[in-house]
Write a protein that holds these residues in place. Sequence first.
Motif, PDB file in Angstrom:
ATOM      1  N   THR A   7       0.542  -1.361  -0.296  1.00 58.38           N
ATOM      2  CA  THR A   7      -0.016   0.241   0.066  1.00 58.38           C
ATOM      3  C   THR A   7       1.010   1.274   0.056  1.00 58.38           C
ATOM      4  O   THR A   7       2.345   1.292   0.531  1.00 58.38           O
ATOM      5  CB  THR A   7      -0.928   0.262   0.973  1.00 58.38           C
ATOM      6  OG1 THR A   7       0.071   0.046   2.521  1.00 58.38           O
ATOM      7  CG2 THR A   7      -1.829  -1.480   1.253  1.00 58.38           C
ATOM      8  N   HIS A   8       0.185   2.506  -0.314  1.00 57.03           N
ATOM      9  CA  HIS A   8       1.213   3.603  -1.336  1.00 57.03           C
ATOM     10  C   HIS A   8       0.101   4.361   0.184  1.00 57.03           C
ATOM     11  O   HIS A   8      -1.149   4.811   0.423  1.00 57.03           O
ATOM     12  CB  HIS A   8       0.776   4.089  -2.243  1.00 57.03           C
ATOM     13  CG  HIS A   8       2.012   2.669  -2.861  1.00 57.03           C
ATOM     14  ND1 HIS A   8       3.253   3.822  -2.621  1.00 57.03           N
ATOM     15  CD2 HIS A   8       2.231   1.833  -3.562  1.00 57.03           C
ATOM     16  CE1 HIS A   8       4.091   1.853  -3.338  1.00 57.03           C
ATOM     17  NE2 HIS A   8       3.080   1.558  -4.322  1.00 57.03           N
ATOM     18  N   SER A   9       0.818   5.772   0.841  1.00 60.11           N
ATOM     19  CA  SER A   9       0.372   6.568   1.367  1.00 60.11           C
ATOM     20  C   SER A   9       1.093   8.041   1.007  1.00 60.11           C
ATOM     21  O   SER A   9       2.226   7.832  -0.290  1.00 60.11           O
ATOM     22  CB  SER A   9       0.188   7.001   3.079  1.00 60.11           C
ATOM     23  OG  SER A   9       2.169   7.156   2.962  1.00 60.11           O
ATOM     24  N   SER A  12       4.691   9.042  -0.337  1.00 61.98           N
ATOM     25  CA  SER A  12       4.972   8.559  -1.404  1.00 61.98           C
ATOM     26  C   SER A  12       3.760   9.317  -2.428  1.00 61.98           C
ATOM     27  O   SER A  12       2.894  10.273  -2.544  1.00 61.98           O
ATOM     28  CB  SER A  12       5.907   7.268  -1.831  1.00 61.98           C
ATOM     29  OG  SER A  12       5.095   6.554  -1.980  1.00 61.98           O
ATOM     30  N   ASP A  13       3.394   8.717  -3.011  1.00 58.61           N
ATOM     31  CA  ASP A  13       2.373   8.695  -4.265  1.00 58.61           C
ATOM     32  C   ASP A  13       0.712   8.334  -3.985  1.00 58.61           C
ATOM     33  O   ASP A  13      -0.211   8.369  -4.483  1.00 58.61           O
ATOM     34  CB  ASP A  13       2.582   8.591  -6.042  1.00 58.61           C
ATOM     35  CG  ASP A  13       2.791   6.726  -6.152  1.00 58.61           C
ATOM     36  OD1 ASP A  13       2.469   6.701  -4.828  1.00 58.61           O
ATOM     37  OD2 ASP A  13       3.284   6.946  -6.608  1.00 58.61           O
ATOM     38  N   GLY A  14       0.279   8.760  -2.529  1.00 57.28           N
ATOM     39  CA  GLY A  14      -0.851   7.675  -2.533  1.00 57.28           C
ATOM     40  C   GLY A  14      -1.675   8.913  -1.905  1.00 57.28           C
ATOM     41  O   GLY A  14      -0.769  10.160  -1.679  1.00 57.28           O
ATOM     42  N   ASP A  37       5.407   3.012   0.880  1.00 56.48           N
ATOM     43  CA  ASP A  37       6.417   3.426  -0.172  1.00 56.48           C
ATOM     44  C   ASP A  37       7.171   3.366  -0.932  1.00 56.48           C
ATOM     45  O   ASP A  37       8.185   2.546  -0.185  1.00 56.48           O
ATOM     46  CB  ASP A  37       5.463   4.910   0.960  1.00 56.48           C
ATOM     47  CG  ASP A  37       4.664   5.961   0.945  1.00 56.48           C
ATOM     48  OD1 ASP A  37       3.632   5.422  -0.036  1.00 56.48           O
ATOM     49  OD2 ASP A  37       4.009   5.638   2.142  1.00 56.48           O
ATOM     50  N   HIS A  38       6.822   4.366  -2.245  1.00 60.01           N
ATOM     51  CA  HIS A  38       8.196   4.778  -2.302  1.00 60.01           C
ATOM     52  C   HIS A  38       9.519   5.282  -1.903  1.00 60.01           C
ATOM     53  O   HIS A  38       9.299   6.274  -1.382  1.00 60.01           O
ATOM     54  CB  HIS A  38       7.576   4.712  -4.454  1.00 60.01           C
ATOM     55  CG  HIS A  38       6.307   4.326  -4.931  1.00 60.01           C
ATOM     56  ND1 HIS A  38       6.735   3.635  -5.803  1.00 60.01           N
ATOM     57  CD2 HIS A  38       5.056   5.187  -5.245  1.00 60.01           C
ATOM     58  CE1 HIS A  38       5.709   3.113  -6.550  1.00 60.01           C
ATOM     59  NE2 HIS A  38       4.591   4.079  -6.175  1.00 60.01           N
ATOM     60  N   ASP A  39      10.835   4.246  -2.692  1.00 57.89           N
ATOM     61  CA  ASP A  39      11.477   5.134  -1.693  1.00 57.89           C
ATOM     62  C   ASP A  39      11.826   5.663  -0.524  1.00 57.89           C
ATOM     63  O   ASP A  39      13.073   6.765   0.100  1.00 57.89           O
ATOM     64  CB  ASP A  39      11.981   5.466  -3.150  1.00 57.89           C
ATOM     65  CG  ASP A  39      12.895   5.023  -3.984  1.00 57.89           C
ATOM     66  OD1 ASP A  39      13.294   3.887  -4.259  1.00 57.89           O
ATOM     67  OD2 ASP A  39      12.493   5.323  -5.414  1.00 57.89           O
ATOM     68  N   TYR A 247      -1.839  -0.600  -3.110  1.00 59.06           N
ATOM     69  CA  TYR A 247      -3.719   1.104  -2.525  1.00 59.06           C
ATOM     70  C   TYR A 247      -2.898   1.813  -2.698  1.00 59.06           C
ATOM     71  O   TYR A 247      -1.898   1.726  -2.584  1.00 59.06           O
ATOM     72  CB  TYR A 247      -4.816   0.867  -1.425  1.00 59.06           C
ATOM     73  CG  TYR A 247      -5.013   1.447  -0.705  1.00 59.06           C
ATOM     74  CD1 TYR A 247      -6.641   1.385  -1.009  1.00 59.06           C
ATOM     75  CD2 TYR A 247      -4.521   2.433   0.023  1.00 59.06           C
ATOM     76  CE1 TYR A 247      -7.393   2.592  -1.459  1.00 59.06           C
ATOM     77  CE2 TYR A 247      -5.302   3.042   0.210  1.00 59.06           C
ATOM     78  CZ  TYR A 247      -7.256   3.245  -0.354  1.00 59.06           C
ATOM     79  OH  TYR A 247      -7.818   3.879   0.525  1.00 59.06           O
ATOM     80  N   HIS A 248      -3.506   3.134  -3.840  1.00 60.71           N
ATOM     81  CA  HIS A 248      -2.781   4.383  -3.676  1.00 60.71           C
ATOM     82  C   HIS A 248      -4.533   5.169  -3.502  1.00 60.71           C
ATOM     83  O   HIS A 248      -4.085   6.384  -3.173  1.00 60.71           O
ATOM     84  CB  HIS A 248      -2.321   4.883  -5.289  1.00 60.71           C
ATOM     85  CG  HIS A 248      -1.420   4.022  -5.729  1.00 60.71           C
ATOM     86  ND1 HIS A 248      -1.126   2.760  -5.622  1.00 60.71           N
ATOM     87  CD2 HIS A 248      -0.138   5.168  -6.099  1.00 60.71           C
ATOM     88  CE1 HIS A 248       0.383   2.479  -6.520  1.00 60.71           C
ATOM     89  NE2 HIS A 248       0.702   4.065  -6.322  1.00 60.71           N
ATOM     90  N   GLY A 249      -5.070   4.903  -2.254  1.00 63.91           N
ATOM     91  CA  GLY A 249      -6.160   5.680  -2.036  1.00 63.91           C
ATOM     92  C   GLY A 249      -7.353   6.337  -3.090  1.00 63.91           C
ATOM     93  O   GLY A 249      -7.194   5.047  -4.091  1.00 63.91           O
TER      94      GLY A 249
HETATM   95 ZN    ZN Z   1       2.692   4.728  -6.351  1.00 63.03          ZN
END
Ligand code: ZN
Length: 292
Positions: A7-9, A12-14, A37-39, A247-249
Amino acid sequence: MRIDLHTHSTASDGTQPPAEVVASAAAAGLDVIALTDHDTSSGWAEALAAGDALGVRVVPGVEISCLRGGVSVHLLSYLHDPDDPALARMLASSRTSRESRARTMVARLTPVTGITWADVQAQVHGPATIGRPHIADALVVAGVVGDRDEAFATLLSGRGPYFVPQTAPDPVEAVRCVRAAGGVPVVAHPAASKRGSCIDDADVEEMTAAGLAGLEVDHRDHSEDERAHLRVLAHDLGLFTTGSSDYHGAGKKNLIGEHTTDPDVLTTLEALAAPLVVPGPDGPVGPGVRGA
Ligand code: ZN
Ligand code: AMP
Ligand code: FE
Ligand code: FE
């Protein structure tokens, strides 16, 4: 037990802050989620605190940008030491490269769309890892496109004239780095061919020799044939398989918990992570030693 390991928040890009991602997981009836999250590991503390408060187990992770022969590879790492110097350097360098690459893309887009770097920065919440979704959000606010999907299908396409790649480590090097930091490496969406070119089985084999632990198989960007192929490959190489939402929201259609991971796989994954060891007066020292 329902487990979603990708999952992403807004780290990063969520589109949701880490605590809201965990709240969404609780509302969806999930027992365990990984924040990847990315990186960056910058969302971990908030997610872990929210997990404690809401009764959701949070597995800290990161999705590492890698490149091999011009092909983008995303490597998930779970339970690594966030303070490991080599891994922290690798991620910091990717974040820097992502920003300069985004600036170059925006410079190419300015003459045709009018959006500026300031417009993109207005879409980034806090010290987040910058990605094309932030440029997409600026294009939506400017009325150039309707949503992120349209931006990715047109102006931000990897095959289009405005796209600029970031620099990133080779995936084999990244696998070694994750292992040395006590983490568990898993290839994210290894066969997502609709996104662009993918690594091949020989690359996965090379990564396995370097310490790769698993393949993400159940993911909406994989067809049934791609999943079947990956299951055979994982079996042959002794890798475990996961299923996750990515998931990216509100940033993508992916619903939290839309794919899940077997509880036995999580047990295996956790057993592979270097244990938390509090060093005594004479050590121990070395990879996987955390805390003090
Ligand atoms: Zn992403
Ligand atoms: P970047 O990392 O800057 O190259 O941008 C790729 C990121 O954007 C990946 O994390 C994707 O999950 C996300 N992404 C890709 N396609 C889309 C899309 N159609 N809508 C929203 N986000 C996307
Ligand atoms: Fe990814
Ligand atoms: Fe992802």
